[in-house]
Write an enzyme that holds these catalytic residues in place. Sequence first.
Site, PDB file in Angstrom:
ATOM      1  N   SER A 136       0.869  -1.232  -0.042  1.00 24.25           N
ATOM      2  CA  SER A 136      -0.087  -0.061  -0.128  1.00 24.25           C
ATOM      3  C   SER A 136       1.008   1.198   0.044  1.00 24.25           C
ATOM      4  O   SER A 136       2.149   1.054   0.324  1.00 24.25           O
ATOM      5  CB  SER A 136      -0.919  -0.001   1.451  1.00 24.25           C
ATOM      6  OG  SER A 136      -1.493   1.182   1.536  1.00 24.25           O
ATOM      7  N   TYR A 149      -2.703  -1.081  10.488  1.00 25.88           N
ATOM      8  CA  TYR A 149      -2.613  -1.360   8.971  1.00 25.88           C
ATOM      9  C   TYR A 149      -1.513  -1.099   8.338  1.00 25.88           C
ATOM     10  O   TYR A 149      -0.424  -1.950   7.809  1.00 25.88           O
ATOM     11  CB  TYR A 149      -3.842  -0.728   8.328  1.00 25.88           C
ATOM     12  CG  TYR A 149      -3.826  -1.077   6.990  1.00 25.88           C
ATOM     13  CD1 TYR A 149      -3.946  -2.282   6.332  1.00 25.88           C
ATOM     14  CD2 TYR A 149      -3.696  -0.019   6.072  1.00 25.88           C
ATOM     15  CE1 TYR A 149      -4.081  -2.430   4.903  1.00 25.88           C
ATOM     16  CE2 TYR A 149      -3.531  -0.254   4.580  1.00 25.88           C
ATOM     17  CZ  TYR A 149      -3.829  -1.424   4.181  1.00 25.88           C
ATOM     18  OH  TYR A 149      -3.742  -1.777   2.654  1.00 25.88           O
TER      19      TYR A 149
HETATM   20  N1  LIG Z   1      -8.573  -0.661  -2.105  1.00 26.41           N
HETATM   21  C1  LIG Z   1      -7.602   0.167  -1.623  1.00 26.41           C
HETATM   22  O1  LIG Z   1      -7.670   1.383  -1.414  1.00 26.41           O
HETATM   23  C2  LIG Z   1      -6.091  -0.505  -1.153  1.00 26.41           C
HETATM   24  C3  LIG Z   1      -5.169   0.469  -1.061  1.00 26.41           C
HETATM   25  C4  LIG Z   1      -3.980  -0.026  -0.688  1.00 26.41           C
HETATM   26  C5  LIG Z   1      -3.602  -1.416  -0.596  1.00 26.41           C
HETATM   27  N2  LIG Z   1      -4.731  -2.160  -0.721  1.00 26.41           N
HETATM   28  C6  LIG Z   1      -4.423  -3.619  -0.726  1.00 26.41           C
HETATM   29  O2  LIG Z   1      -5.042  -4.314  -1.727  1.00 26.41           O
HETATM   30  C7  LIG Z   1      -5.251  -5.950  -1.432  1.00 26.41           C
HETATM   31  C8  LIG Z   1      -6.541  -6.270  -1.679  1.00 26.41           C
HETATM   32  O3  LIG Z   1      -7.798  -5.411  -1.186  1.00 26.41           O
HETATM   33  P1  LIG Z   1      -8.910  -4.655  -1.783  1.00 26.41           P
HETATM   34  O4  LIG Z   1      -8.678  -3.052  -2.113  1.00 26.41           O
HETATM   35  O5  LIG Z   1      -9.270  -5.477  -3.259  1.00 26.41           O
HETATM   36  O6  LIG Z   1      -9.997  -5.260  -0.726  1.00 26.41           O
HETATM   37  P2  LIG Z   1     -11.151  -6.156  -0.761  1.00 26.41           P
HETATM   38  O7  LIG Z   1     -12.188  -5.893  -1.918  1.00 26.41           O
HETATM   39  O8  LIG Z   1     -11.553  -5.936   0.495  1.00 26.41           O
HETATM   40  O9  LIG Z   1     -10.368  -7.624  -0.847  1.00 26.41           O
HETATM   41  C9  LIG Z   1      -9.603  -8.114   0.112  1.00 26.41           C
HETATM   42  C10 LIG Z   1      -9.712  -9.363  -0.178  1.00 26.41           C
HETATM   43  O10 LIG Z   1      -8.689 -10.231   0.842  1.00 26.41           O
HETATM   44  C11 LIG Z   1      -9.375 -11.269   1.193  1.00 26.41           C
HETATM   45  N3  LIG Z   1      -8.955 -11.740   2.589  1.00 26.41           N
HETATM   46  C12 LIG Z   1      -9.116 -10.989   3.864  1.00 26.41           C
HETATM   47  N4  LIG Z   1      -8.634 -11.930   5.065  1.00 26.41           N
HETATM   48  C13 LIG Z   1      -8.138 -12.899   4.206  1.00 26.41           C
HETATM   49  C14 LIG Z   1      -7.629 -14.177   4.850  1.00 26.41           C
HETATM   50  N5  LIG Z   1      -7.192 -14.308   6.166  1.00 26.41           N
HETATM   51  N6  LIG Z   1      -7.283 -15.160   3.993  1.00 26.41           N
HETATM   52  C15 LIG Z   1      -7.465 -15.232   2.573  1.00 26.41           C
HETATM   53  N7  LIG Z   1      -8.135 -13.973   1.970  1.00 26.41           N
HETATM   54  C16 LIG Z   1      -8.373 -12.944   2.949  1.00 26.41           C
HETATM   55  C17 LIG Z   1     -10.947 -10.933   1.200  1.00 26.41           C
HETATM   56  O11 LIG Z   1     -11.481 -12.228   1.244  1.00 26.41           O
HETATM   57  P3  LIG Z   1     -12.876 -12.529   1.972  1.00 26.41           P
HETATM   58  O12 LIG Z   1     -14.039 -12.292   1.265  1.00 26.41           O
HETATM   59  O13 LIG Z   1     -12.681 -13.889   2.827  1.00 26.41           O
HETATM   60  O14 LIG Z   1     -13.070 -11.392   3.190  1.00 26.41           O
HETATM   61  C18 LIG Z   1     -10.770 -10.391  -0.113  1.00 26.41           C
HETATM   62  O15 LIG Z   1     -11.089 -11.027  -1.081  1.00 26.41           O
HETATM   63  C19 LIG Z   1      -5.058  -5.651   0.257  1.00 26.41           C
HETATM   64  O16 LIG Z   1      -3.869  -6.276   0.718  1.00 26.41           O
HETATM   65  C20 LIG Z   1      -5.035  -4.099   0.688  1.00 26.41           C
HETATM   66  O17 LIG Z   1      -4.550  -4.042   1.891  1.00 26.41           O
HETATM   67  C21 LIG Z   1      -5.956  -1.719  -1.054  1.00 26.41           C
END
Ligand SMILES: NC(=O)c1ccc[n+]([C@@H]2O[C@H](COP(=O)([O-])OP(=O)(O)OC[C@H]3O[C@@H](n4cnc5c(N)ncnc54)[C@H](OP(=O)(O)O)[C@@H]3O)[C@@H](O)[C@H]2O)c1
Length: 283
Positions: A136, A149
């Site tokens: 991130s 986080y």
């Molecule tokens: N969106 C942003 O603004 C942003 C910015 C910077 C970084 N990120 C990073 O991008 C990555 C993806 O996030 P996203 O933005 O796509 O959000 P998201 O839509 O909430 O997706 C997160 C995914 O992680 C899964 N997950 C959570 N805990 C888990 C576990 N213990 N084992 C396996 N899967 C798990 C969730 O599955 P469930 O359905 O089972 O909960 C979901 O599929 C993350 O690492 C996040 O920190 C996001």
Amino acid sequence: MSTKVFYITGTSSGFGRDLVLDLNQRGHKVIATARSLHKIEDLAKLDNVKIQQLDVTDKPAILQQKIDEAITFFGKIDALVNNAGYSQTGCFEELTDAEIRKVYDTNVFGTVNLTKAILPHFRSTETESTICTITSLGGTVSFPVCSAYTSSKFALEGFFEALDGELKMSQQPVKVLIVAPGAFRTEFMGNIQKSKEDIDAYKPVKDYIDTSFKQFSVTGGVPKIGAKLMADAMLKEGSAEGKEIPLRLPIGSDAAKYMLDKFKRESEVCEAWKPYAAEADAQ
Ligand SMILES: NC(=O)c1ccc[n+]([C@@H]2O[C@H](COP(=O)([O-])OP(=O)(O)OC[C@H]3O[C@@H](n4cnc5c(N)ncnc54)[C@H](OP(=O)(O)O)[C@@H]3O)[C@@H](O)[C@H]2O)c1
């Protein structure tokens, strides 16, 4: 184009799901994983996509079994995408030991343990493999209310920067890529866990952050575009074609700006304090 096999964590929504679709459209094979298989059953209907249940917080022995099984799906894995993660918010003093450990279990230990499980396979193949870890902008810059986080993402940055050095020095054919997105309109904001404790003294900080977070639903980037840029970087295609891919890539102009501002600030401080630091050098 040679067909590659990608293994992706957390594909029930957001970047993970969009990456599966993007890579599948480019003709690659994908093993999509999720904690609840029913959330990704539709992905299994796509040609060249296999699904697997995976909770990254499972014990290392279970993660190893999952990776060993996944290798049999298409006979190999070429790239691991460490995408699964979530945010725990709350001011430093409000966060409980359990809340901090839980987010570290997923974001840090889950990612590290899974990567360890796949490294022997990557070492055994002749072609170059890729480990792409989504950290991130918060892996470089920390913010109020986000210490649990952002510190977990700082930890990942440290782990993968060192791993990159180890793999290069030992000439193992594995490319490490750290992708640092800014704010994107995935399910991320809706999945934030808020601290149970609420200390009144921090109310102004939390009000300010709540307002900024609400803006992300309007100003945040489009997840599909973020996923496309990640795929481009891993495959050196599209916007990344013909470029030397660095270890750390910001995605989103907010990520690039915040990271650059911090690097500039820190480099000015280091420059100004260099003589002071040098006073400690061996005589
Ligand atoms: N969106 C942003 O603004 C942003 C910015 C910077 C970084 N990120 C990073 O991008 C990555 C993806 O996030 P996203 O933005 O796509 O959000 P998201 O839509 O909430 O997706 C997160 C995914 O992680 C899964 N997950 C959570 N805990 C888990 C576990 N213990 N084992 C396996 N899967 C798990 C969730 O599955 P469930 O359905 O089972 O909960 C979901 O599929 C993350 O690492 C996040 O920190 C996001």
